[in-house]
Motif scaffolding. Structure first.
Motif, PDB file in Angstrom:
ATOM      1  N   TYR A 254     -40.596 -21.992 -39.396  1.00 52.03           N
ATOM      2  CA  TYR A 254     -41.573 -22.204 -38.324  1.00 52.03           C
ATOM      3  C   TYR A 254     -40.968 -21.850 -36.965  1.00 52.03           C
ATOM      4  CZ  TYR A 254     -44.726 -24.649 -41.543  1.00 52.03           C
ATOM      5  OH  TYR A 254     -45.572 -24.958 -42.573  1.00 52.03           O
ATOM      6  N   GLN A 255     -39.706 -22.254 -36.773  1.00 47.04           N
ATOM      7  CA  GLN A 255     -39.050 -21.983 -35.496  1.00 47.04           C
ATOM      8  C   GLN A 255     -38.915 -20.492 -35.233  1.00 47.04           C
ATOM      9  OE1 GLN A 255     -36.949 -24.567 -33.123  1.00 47.04           O
ATOM     10  NE2 GLN A 255     -38.160 -22.929 -32.219  1.00 47.04           N
ATOM     11  N   LEU A 256     -38.391 -19.773 -36.200  1.00 54.67           N
ATOM     12  CA  LEU A 256     -38.099 -18.363 -35.993  1.00 54.67           C
ATOM     13  C   LEU A 256     -39.348 -17.492 -36.042  1.00 54.67           C
ATOM     14  CD1 LEU A 256     -34.752 -18.168 -37.983  1.00 54.67           C
ATOM     15  CD2 LEU A 256     -35.070 -18.155 -35.503  1.00 54.67           C
ATOM     16  N   GLU A 257     -40.358 -17.914 -36.787  1.00 58.31           N
ATOM     17  CA  GLU A 257     -41.621 -17.159 -36.788  1.00 58.31           C
ATOM     18  C   GLU A 257     -42.276 -17.253 -35.415  1.00 58.31           C
ATOM     19  OE1 GLU A 257     -45.793 -16.373 -36.823  1.00 58.31           O
ATOM     20  OE2 GLU A 257     -44.986 -18.421 -36.686  1.00 58.31           O
ATOM     21  N   ALA A 258     -42.227 -18.436 -34.809  1.00 57.93           N
ATOM     22  CA  ALA A 258     -42.795 -18.605 -33.472  1.00 57.93           C
ATOM     23  C   ALA A 258     -42.035 -17.758 -32.451  1.00 57.93           C
ATOM     24  CB  ALA A 258     -42.751 -20.075 -33.076  1.00 57.93           C
ATOM     25  N   PHE A 259     -40.719 -17.722 -32.581  1.00 57.92           N
ATOM     26  CA  PHE A 259     -39.888 -16.910 -31.686  1.00 57.92           C
ATOM     27  C   PHE A 259     -40.182 -15.419 -31.896  1.00 57.92           C
ATOM     28  CE2 PHE A 259     -35.208 -16.046 -30.301  1.00 57.92           C
ATOM     29  CZ  PHE A 259     -35.660 -15.609 -29.058  1.00 57.92           C
ATOM     30  N   PHE A 260     -40.425 -15.040 -33.139  1.00 54.91           N
ATOM     31  CA  PHE A 260     -40.770 -13.651 -33.440  1.00 54.91           C
ATOM     32  C   PHE A 260     -42.064 -13.248 -32.733  1.00 54.91           C
ATOM     33  CE2 PHE A 260     -43.392 -10.778 -36.056  1.00 54.91           C
ATOM     34  CZ  PHE A 260     -42.604  -9.638 -36.020  1.00 54.91           C
ATOM     35  N   ARG A 261     -43.084 -14.096 -32.802  1.00 53.67           N
ATOM     36  CA  ARG A 261     -44.357 -13.775 -32.155  1.00 53.67           C
ATOM     37  C   ARG A 261     -44.160 -13.543 -30.660  1.00 53.67           C
ATOM     38  NH1 ARG A 261     -47.237 -18.260 -32.353  1.00 53.67           N
ATOM     39  NH2 ARG A 261     -46.159 -19.372 -34.010  1.00 53.67           N
ATOM     40  N   PHE A 262     -43.384 -14.420 -30.045  1.00 56.05           N
ATOM     41  CA  PHE A 262     -43.122 -14.286 -28.614  1.00 56.05           C
ATOM     42  C   PHE A 262     -42.371 -12.991 -28.313  1.00 56.05           C
ATOM     43  CE2 PHE A 262     -40.099 -14.862 -25.107  1.00 56.05           C
ATOM     44  CZ  PHE A 262     -40.978 -15.116 -24.071  1.00 56.05           C
ATOM     45  N   SER A 263     -41.310 -12.731 -29.068  1.00 55.85           N
ATOM     46  CA  SER A 263     -40.490 -11.538 -28.836  1.00 55.85           C
ATOM     47  C   SER A 263     -41.282 -10.263 -29.078  1.00 55.85           C
ATOM     48  CB  SER A 263     -39.260 -11.567 -29.753  1.00 55.85           C
ATOM     49  OG  SER A 263     -38.482 -12.712 -29.509  1.00 55.85           O
ATOM     50  N   PHE A 264     -42.176 -10.297 -30.051  1.00 52.97           N
ATOM     51  CA  PHE A 264     -42.981  -9.132 -30.406  1.00 52.97           C
ATOM     52  C   PHE A 264     -43.990  -8.805 -29.304  1.00 52.97           C
ATOM     53  CE2 PHE A 264     -46.761  -7.215 -32.290  1.00 52.97           C
ATOM     54  CZ  PHE A 264     -46.236  -6.197 -33.066  1.00 52.97           C
ATOM     55  N   ARG A 265     -44.692  -9.816 -28.841  1.00 59.59           N
ATOM     56  CA  ARG A 265     -45.809  -9.542 -27.932  1.00 59.59           C
ATOM     57  C   ARG A 265     -45.368  -9.208 -26.511  1.00 59.59           C
ATOM     58  NH1 ARG A 265     -47.972 -15.739 -28.352  1.00 59.59           N
ATOM     59  NH2 ARG A 265     -46.804 -16.632 -26.591  1.00 59.59           N
ATOM     60  N   ILE A 266     -44.182  -9.654 -26.070  1.00 60.97           N
ATOM     61  CA  ILE A 266     -43.764  -9.331 -24.706  1.00 60.97           C
ATOM     62  C   ILE A 266     -43.419  -7.848 -24.562  1.00 60.97           C
ATOM     63  CG2 ILE A 266     -42.925 -11.653 -24.192  1.00 60.97           C
ATOM     64  CD1 ILE A 266     -40.084 -10.642 -24.664  1.00 60.97           C
ATOM     65  N   LYS A 267     -43.245  -7.165 -25.695  1.00 60.43           N
ATOM     66  CA  LYS A 267     -42.935  -5.740 -25.650  1.00 60.43           C
ATOM     67  C   LYS A 267     -44.195  -4.875 -25.696  1.00 60.43           C
ATOM     68  CE  LYS A 267     -38.562  -6.539 -28.072  1.00 60.43           C
ATOM     69  NZ  LYS A 267     -37.782  -6.258 -29.312  1.00 60.43           N
ATOM     70  N   LEU A 268     -45.343  -5.500 -25.925  1.00 62.38           N
ATOM     71  CA  LEU A 268     -46.579  -4.740 -26.080  1.00 62.38           C
ATOM     72  C   LEU A 268     -47.114  -4.248 -24.743  1.00 62.38           C
ATOM     73  CD1 LEU A 268     -48.387  -7.051 -28.670  1.00 62.38           C
ATOM     74  CD2 LEU A 268     -47.263  -4.866 -29.136  1.00 62.38           C
ATOM     75  N   LYS A 269     -47.777  -3.084 -24.770  1.00 63.16           N
ATOM     76  CA  LYS A 269     -48.392  -2.522 -23.577  1.00 63.16           C
ATOM     77  C   LYS A 269     -49.754  -1.926 -23.930  1.00 63.16           C
ATOM     78  CE  LYS A 269     -43.956  -1.356 -21.400  1.00 63.16           C
ATOM     79  NZ  LYS A 269     -43.121  -0.275 -20.815  1.00 63.16           N
ATOM     80  N   GLY A 270     -50.603  -1.794 -22.934  1.00 59.12           N
ATOM     81  CA  GLY A 270     -51.880  -1.112 -23.088  1.00 59.12           C
ATOM     82  C   GLY A 270     -52.786  -1.693 -24.159  1.00 59.12           C
ATOM     83  N   LYS A 271     -53.370  -0.810 -24.983  1.00 54.97           N
ATOM     84  CA  LYS A 271     -54.312  -1.230 -26.015  1.00 54.97           C
ATOM     85  C   LYS A 271     -53.647  -2.117 -27.051  1.00 54.97           C
ATOM     86  CE  LYS A 271     -57.444   2.728 -25.640  1.00 54.97           C
ATOM     87  NZ  LYS A 271     -58.075   3.869 -26.365  1.00 54.97           N
ATOM     88  N   ALA A 272     -52.389  -1.853 -27.363  1.00 53.71           N
ATOM     89  CA  ALA A 272     -51.667  -2.675 -28.335  1.00 53.71           C
ATOM     90  C   ALA A 272     -51.555  -4.106 -27.828  1.00 53.71           C
ATOM     91  CB  ALA A 272     -50.284  -2.092 -28.585  1.00 53.71           C
ATOM     92  N   ARG A 273     -51.356  -4.245 -26.538  1.00 55.57           N
ATOM     93  CA  ARG A 273     -51.258  -5.581 -25.939  1.00 55.57           C
ATOM     94  C   ARG A 273     -52.604  -6.301 -26.006  1.00 55.57           C
ATOM     95  NH1 ARG A 273     -48.048  -8.151 -21.975  1.00 55.57           N
ATOM     96  NH2 ARG A 273     -49.204  -9.551 -20.609  1.00 55.57           N
ATOM     97  N   GLN A 274     -53.692  -5.601 -25.723  1.00 53.95           N
ATOM     98  CA  GLN A 274     -55.017  -6.217 -25.715  1.00 53.95           C
ATOM     99  C   GLN A 274     -55.431  -6.718 -27.098  1.00 53.95           C
ATOM    100  OE1 GLN A 274     -56.795  -7.024 -23.042  1.00 53.95           O
ATOM    101  NE2 GLN A 274     -55.017  -6.251 -21.916  1.00 53.95           N
TER     102      GLN A 274
END
Length: 227
Positions: free
Chosen positions: A86-106
Motif C-alpha cells: 500500500y505504501q509503495l503503490e501510493a508513492f508510485f502513483r505520486f511519482s508517476f503523475r508528477i511527470k505527466l504533461k498535456g493530454k496525458a496529465r488530463q
C-alpha cells in the motif's frame, strides 16, 4: 511545546493532511504554529536545512538516505503505512503523475483534482512499471521502518496512516497529548472541533483511494516469488 517538531514520513503517509489539520487546530486555540516544507520545491519555506534556518516549529522530512539524526531535544511525528505494498503503490502513483504533461496529465485529473481511479493496473505496461518501482524502493521502505518505527524512543510518536483514516479524531488527540502535554485539550469540545475541521476540509476516509484486492494479491505474489 517542544522547540522543534519534525513530521517524518515515508512519502504518501498523510503528512500534508496532518500538517493542515494541526495548523487549523493550533490556530483555533491561538497556539504558535509555523511550518517548513524542507524541500526546495515546497511553497512553505523549503530551506533544505534541518532544523529550519527560519526557526519554524514544524518541519517536514522524508529522511531519504536515512541520514537524519534522532535528537533527544526534539519531537518526531512518524507517519507511515504498515503494509509496504500500500505504501509503495501510493508513492508510485505520486511519482508517476508528477511527470505527466498535456493530454496525458488530463487523463489522470477530474474536476480539477487528481483521479486515482485512472490508474488501471490491468494495463500490463503500467502494472510492470509498478512492480519495478516496488522492487526498487522496498529496501528503502524497510530501512525507514526499522529506523523510525521500530524504536522505543519517548520523543517519537508513530502514526499508521490506515489507522489514522479509520480513527482520525482519536489519532489527532493522541498527537496533541504528545505535542502539548501541558495543555488541556482533551475534551468533548475538542473532539467536536476536530470533527468539524475534518468535515470542512473534506479530509474523510470515504474519499481516499483503495487498491483493488485482486491487484494487491497479484503484486504480493510477484514480489514474494522474486525474493
Amino acid at each position: 511545546m517542544a522547540e522543534k517538531v519534525f513530521i517524518v514520513s515515508y512519502p504518501r503517509s498523510g503528512q500534508g493532511m496532518i500538517a493542515r489539520l494541526l495548523r487549523d487546530i493550533y490556530k483555533f486555540y491561538d497556539m504558535e504554529y509555523s511550518y517548513c516544507g524542507f524541500y526546495r520545491s515546497s511553497r512553505n519555506c523549503g530551506c533544505n536545512k534541518a532544523p529550519c534556518k527560519k526557526k519554524r516549529i514544524f518541519q517536514k522530512n522524508h529522511d531519504f538516505g536515512s541520514k537524519m539524526k534522532i535528537r533527544d531535544e526534539y519531537k518526531y511525528l512518524v507517519l507511515y503505512r504498515k503494509d509496504y505494498i500500500y505504501q509503495l503503490e501510493a508513492f508510485f502513483r505520486f511519482s508517476f503523475r508528477i511527470k505527466l504533461k498535456g493530454k496525458a496529465r488530463q487523463k489522470f485529473r477530474r474536476d480539477g483534482q487528481w483521479f486515482n481511479g485512472a490508474f488501471k493496473y490491468e494495463n500490463p505496461t503500467l502494472f510492470n512499471r509498478l512492480i519495478g518501482f516496488i522492487k526498487k524502493r522496498r529496501r528503502g521502505y524497510d530501512n525507514f521502518v526499522k529506523k523510525w518505527v521500530h524504536n522505543n524512543r519517548q520523543n517519537c510518536l508513530h502514526i499508521d496512516y490506515e489507522d489514522f483514516l479509520k480513527n482520525p479524531v482519536d489519532n489527532i488527540l493522541t498527537m496533541l497529548r504528545f505535542l502539548e502535554p501541558d495543555q488541556e485539550l482533551e475534551s468533548k469540545f475538542t473532539r467536536l472541533l476536530i470533527s468539524k475541521i475534518l468535515t470542512d476540509r473534506d479530509e474523510t476516509i470515504e474519499s481516499r483511494y483503495q487498491l483493488d484486492t485482486k491487484i494487491y494479491s497479484k503484486i504480493k505474489d510477484i514480489i514474494e516469488e522474486s525474493q
